[in-house]
Design a protein around this motif. Structure first.
Motif, PDB file in Angstrom:
ATOM      1  N   UNK A 101      22.466  44.811  36.007  1.00  0.00           N
ATOM      2  CA  UNK A 101      23.191  45.673  35.344  1.00  0.00           C
ATOM      3  C   UNK A 101      24.459  45.608  36.124  1.00  0.00           C
ATOM      4  N   UNK A 102      24.442  46.074  37.339  1.00  0.00           N
ATOM      5  CA  UNK A 102      25.627  46.188  38.318  1.00  0.00           C
ATOM      6  C   UNK A 102      26.662  45.065  38.153  1.00  0.00           C
ATOM      7  N   UNK A 103      25.840  43.954  38.199  1.00  0.00           N
ATOM      8  CA  UNK A 103      26.488  42.473  38.370  1.00  0.00           C
ATOM      9  C   UNK A 103      27.348  42.342  36.788  1.00  0.00           C
ATOM     10  N   UNK A 104      26.532  42.446  35.719  1.00  0.00           N
ATOM     11  CA  UNK A 104      27.129  42.582  34.383  1.00  0.00           C
ATOM     12  C   UNK A 104      28.459  43.617  34.174  1.00  0.00           C
ATOM     13  N   UNK A 105      28.275  44.716  34.718  1.00  0.00           N
ATOM     14  CA  UNK A 105      29.378  45.608  34.644  1.00  0.00           C
ATOM     15  C   UNK A 105      30.717  44.979  35.366  1.00  0.00           C
ATOM     16  N   UNK A 106      30.334  44.631  36.567  1.00  0.00           N
ATOM     17  CA  UNK A 106      31.346  43.968  37.737  1.00  0.00           C
ATOM     18  C   UNK A 106      32.024  42.643  37.026  1.00  0.00           C
ATOM     19  N   UNK A 107      31.329  42.180  36.244  1.00  0.00           N
ATOM     20  CA  UNK A 107      31.877  40.891  35.417  1.00  0.00           C
ATOM     21  C   UNK A 107      32.622  41.188  34.245  1.00  0.00           C
ATOM     22  N   UNK A 108      32.290  42.197  33.499  1.00  0.00           N
ATOM     23  CA  UNK A 108      32.705  42.542  32.208  1.00  0.00           C
ATOM     24  C   UNK A 108      33.865  43.683  32.083  1.00  0.00           C
ATOM     25  N   UNK A 109      33.990  44.319  33.074  1.00  0.00           N
ATOM     26  CA  UNK A 109      34.966  45.626  33.195  1.00  0.00           C
ATOM     27  C   UNK A 109      36.010  45.099  33.114  1.00  0.00           C
ATOM     28  N   UNK A 110      36.761  43.865  33.114  1.00  0.00           N
ATOM     29  CA  UNK A 110      38.041  43.819  32.712  1.00  0.00           C
ATOM     30  C   UNK A 110      38.929  43.606  34.125  1.00  0.00           C
ATOM     31  N   UNK A 111      38.674  43.241  35.208  1.00  0.00           N
ATOM     32  CA  UNK A 111      39.561  43.020  36.389  1.00  0.00           C
ATOM     33  C   UNK A 111      40.606  42.124  35.983  1.00  0.00           C
ATOM     34  N   UNK A 112      41.806  42.299  36.242  1.00  0.00           N
ATOM     35  CA  UNK A 112      42.783  41.414  35.768  1.00  0.00           C
ATOM     36  C   UNK A 112      43.377  40.691  37.167  1.00  0.00           C
ATOM     37  N   UNK A 113      44.361  40.992  37.893  1.00  0.00           N
ATOM     38  CA  UNK A 113      45.041  40.245  38.968  1.00  0.00           C
ATOM     39  C   UNK A 113      44.275  41.193  40.257  1.00  0.00           C
ATOM     40  N   UNK A 114      42.979  40.706  40.529  1.00  0.00           N
ATOM     41  CA  UNK A 114      42.331  41.610  41.664  1.00  0.00           C
ATOM     42  C   UNK A 114      42.337  40.951  43.050  1.00  0.00           C
ATOM     43  N   UNK A 115      42.710  39.663  43.050  1.00  0.00           N
ATOM     44  CA  UNK A 115      42.843  39.160  44.446  1.00  0.00           C
ATOM     45  C   UNK A 115      44.149  38.420  44.727  1.00  0.00           C
ATOM     46  N   UNK A 116      44.656  38.609  45.710  1.00  0.00           N
ATOM     47  CA  UNK A 116      46.106  37.995  46.094  1.00  0.00           C
ATOM     48  C   UNK A 116      46.300  36.940  47.204  1.00  0.00           C
ATOM     49  N   UNK A 117      47.008  36.069  46.881  1.00  0.00           N
ATOM     50  CA  UNK A 117      47.578  35.146  48.085  1.00  0.00           C
ATOM     51  C   UNK A 117      48.941  34.863  47.911  1.00  0.00           C
ATOM     52  N   UNK A 118      49.366  34.291  49.191  1.00  0.00           N
ATOM     53  CA  UNK A 118      50.764  34.054  49.292  1.00  0.00           C
ATOM     54  C   UNK A 118      51.033  32.521  49.755  1.00  0.00           C
ATOM     55  N   UNK A 119      51.661  31.716  49.016  1.00  0.00           N
ATOM     56  CA  UNK A 119      52.195  30.482  49.720  1.00  0.00           C
ATOM     57  C   UNK A 119      52.531  30.484  51.089  1.00  0.00           C
ATOM     58  N   UNK A 120      52.254  29.604  51.879  1.00  0.00           N
ATOM     59  CA  UNK A 120      52.664  29.485  53.150  1.00  0.00           C
ATOM     60  C   UNK A 120      53.362  28.230  53.390  1.00  0.00           C
ATOM     61  N   UNK A 121      53.817  27.658  52.458  1.00  0.00           N
ATOM     62  CA  UNK A 121      54.677  26.484  52.219  1.00  0.00           C
ATOM     63  C   UNK A 121      55.000  26.187  50.650  1.00  0.00           C
ATOM     64  N   UNK A 122      55.813  25.095  50.567  1.00  0.00           N
ATOM     65  CA  UNK A 122      56.072  24.595  49.043  1.00  0.00           C
ATOM     66  C   UNK A 122      54.496  24.097  48.731  1.00  0.00           C
ATOM     67  N   UNK A 123      53.860  24.474  47.600  1.00  0.00           N
ATOM     68  CA  UNK A 123      52.609  24.092  47.247  1.00  0.00           C
ATOM     69  C   UNK A 123      52.827  23.460  45.905  1.00  0.00           C
ATOM     70  N   UNK A 124      52.088  22.252  45.785  1.00  0.00           N
ATOM     71  CA  UNK A 124      51.882  21.499  44.400  1.00  0.00           C
ATOM     72  C   UNK A 124      50.702  21.939  43.873  1.00  0.00           C
ATOM     73  N   UNK A 125      50.857  22.515  42.600  1.00  0.00           N
ATOM     74  CA  UNK A 125      49.794  23.118  41.895  1.00  0.00           C
ATOM     75  C   UNK A 125      49.770  22.583  40.284  1.00  0.00           C
TER      76      UNK A 125
END
Ligand code: HEM
Length: 536
Positions: A393-417
């Motif tokens: 039940x907990x896993x399903x709440x965590x999956x569906x509750x609607x997290x948007x931008x919850x993890x963040x990173x910063x590029x350490x150089x110019x990165x191709x993506x």
């Protein structure tokens, strides 16, 4: 300046003995200056120029999409998802005065796990308004925090649960009684915030230091840092429109009011008293005098942290004691607020899906190691791990509750993506709902809430590129096992004595941009299973 500083010290130590005062004064004085330095650095630091405008040819940049702030903050899922659908897998969007690059589910794994190009430390520091901490700690802060949790908490889970379970039990009894006597709804978040703060205080320094005062300061510290890191920033039009001015005012106010006058005054002396003057076995010591000495799993966390910084004689220097105090501050922030917010989500979701209450209650009776004299089931870490119905039940709440931008990173150089170049120093975050509701990963019924989906596992604390509530990669949340264990203790101690009901079966999502840290609001009633008021 000196007089003001003296006054701070006098106020800080009015209650301690003269012998311990001088050492404490030096330590806390330096800590206060350190904190004030952090603050000044943050406020005075010139902001980095937006690099895309400086050197990356425009045709290589991902498209910059203009999404009105009103849409971002009121319906972020729709706004970001439709921009990604219409403009490609990587887009740039301005939010709160910063250009952020958002990626879809196709590039989520790459962004979160490729440490060479995308820095967790710089991205997270920037997301939490903590940019100053990386240069000031010479890049050690997140590594030390990570080590503190992976080494000081996870191997000791069994003992920790034994130590903190009585707190959850007592607090559950208290809130059910309040609800029963007043006949009103209860403020679940406030209750859980206090409950977890108490549990963490026990974990950090031990039960003997829990008092109304230390608990109040721990709670206020957790709340202050959550506020400083911008957890409630989306809710204030002023903070959204003038983020830098908001930051200066908020930091100046809370650093002085809470960190210096409360945390440094009440918690730091306790940490100092506990660790200074002791001789520690340094972590991983190979010295013969320590060989054969057992690793102690019942020592408060503060001693584990102290052992991370002992000198060759086994002592902790004043500077290291200050660093230990800073890490405890970080631990209070990381461990209290978010877990309380997510637990509110779980209790609310369970309350509006009454059909699952019975199976959770049945499971509780099946796994518990008996019932104590007050009618509450006995739970240990081992029994909690066996609660697979609740875990699913907990896993399903965590999956569906609607997290948007919850993890963040910063590029350490110019990165191709995805055929674009994301310039060095850019903030990058995956749009988590695209992963969590992906039909490729979860089938045609991906958007449906199915609490039985995970009965066979994986557990709710498992890390997976298709499941991002705890992030992904090397820096995925190291406290997730503790978090899920606490949420289970909260739910099961409430279910043992009451039936929760959210009035009208509805609640309000207060901040759709930040559902993980800002809990939903609704009228929660806790109907006691045994209606006779319990005075224990
Ligand atoms: C339900 C509650 C929690 C949620 C949803 C949560 C979520 C997260 C997320 C999304 C990250 C970033 C991971 C990434 O960027 O890949 C993170 C990092 C972190 N979390 Fe949690 N967390 C929770 C509870 C806790 C608790 C209880 C602790 C401490 C005991 C903790 C300690 C940390 C730390 C230290 C980090 C920094 C990353 C690292 O050191 O590896 N968290 N958490």
């Amino acid at each position: 300046m000196l007089t003001a500083f003296d006054t701070v010290l006098t106020l800080t130590f009015h209650g301690t003995s003269p012998a311990s005062r001088s050492v404490q004064e030096v330590a806390v004085g330096v800590l206060i200056l350190f904190v004030a330095g952090f603050c000044l650095f943050t406020i005075a630091r010139p902001r980095k120029q937006s690099k895309p405008l400086r050197h990356t040819p425009a045709h290589l940049l991902p498209p910059i999409i203009d999404i009105p702030a009103s849409e971002i903050f009121s319906s972020p899922q729709k706004a970001y998802e439709s921009a990604l659908k219409n403009h490609g897998p990587v887009i740039g969007v301005w939010r709160k005065g910063r250009l952020e690059y958002i990626v879809n589910e196709e590039y989520t794994k790459e962004v979160l796990s490729n440490d060479q190009d995308f820095s967790f430390e710089r991205g997270t520091a920037s997301a939490l308004n903590l940019e100053f901490i990386i240069p000031l700690s010479k890049g050690k802060f997140f590594k030390d925090v990570h080590m503190m949790v992976t080494g000081g908490i996870i191997p000791r889970m069994e003992k920790i649960v034994d130590q903190i379970f009585p707190t959850f039990k007592r607090q559950a009894r208290g809130i059910v009684k309040d609800s029963q006597l007043s006949g009103n709804d209860v403020d679940l978040f406030a209750h859980l915030h206090r409950c977890i703060a108490e549990a963490m205080l026990i974990t950090i320094v031990g039960e003997k230091y829990v008092s109304d005062r230390t608990l109040q300061v721990t709670e206020e510290t957790a709340h202050a840092i959550a506020t400083m890191t911008g957890i409630y920033q989306n809710l204030s039009p002023f903070a959204r429109t003038f983020p830098k001015t908001w930051k200066v005012i908020t930091w100046a106010r809370l650093v002085v009011k809470v960190i210096i006058f409360q945390y440094c005054r009440v918690i730091v002396p306790i940490i100092w008293r506990e660790i200074c003057g002791r001789k520690y076995r340094p972590l991983n010591s190979r010295l013969s005098e320590y060989i054969g000495e057992e690793e102690r799993h019942d020592e408060p966390l503060v001693h584990y942290i102290a052992r991370m910084y002992t000198d060759s004689q086994g002592h902790v220097s004043i500077l290291s004691a200050m660093w230990v105090s800073t890490l405890v501050l970080a631990f209070i922030f990381a461990s209290v607020h978010q877990t309380a917010a997510v637990a509110v989500w779980v209790v609310f979701e369970l309350s509006i899906r009454k059909e699952y209450l019975a199976s959770a209650q049945e499971e509780l009776s099946a796994i518990a190691d008996g019932i104590d004299s007050s009618g509450v089931h006995k739970l240990t870490y081992d029994t909690l791990r066996r609660s697979t119905v609740l875990d699913s039940f907990i896993r399903e709440v965590l999956r569906t509750k609607g997290d948007t931008l919850s993890a963040a990173r910063e590029t350490v150089r110019d990165v191709s993506l995805a055929g674009y170049t994301i310039p060095e120093g850019s903030f990058v975050s995956p749009m988590a709902t695209l992963t969590h509701r992906s039909r490729t990963l979860y089938g045609e019924k991906a958007a449906e809430f199915d609490p039985n989906r995970w009965l066979e596992g994986p557990a709710s604390s498992t890390i997976d590129p298709g499941y991002l509530p705890f992030g992904f990669g090397r820096w995925a949340c190291p406290g997730r096992i503790l978090a899920v264990t606490e949420i289970k203790m909260i739910v099961l101690t409430l279910l043992a004595i009451s039936v929760p009901e959210v009035e009208g079966g509805e609640y309000i999502v207060v901040d759709p941009m930040n559902v993980t840290s800002v809990p939903p609001v609704g009228r929660l009633l806790l109907h006691p299973l045994n209606p006779k008021p319990n005075n224990n």
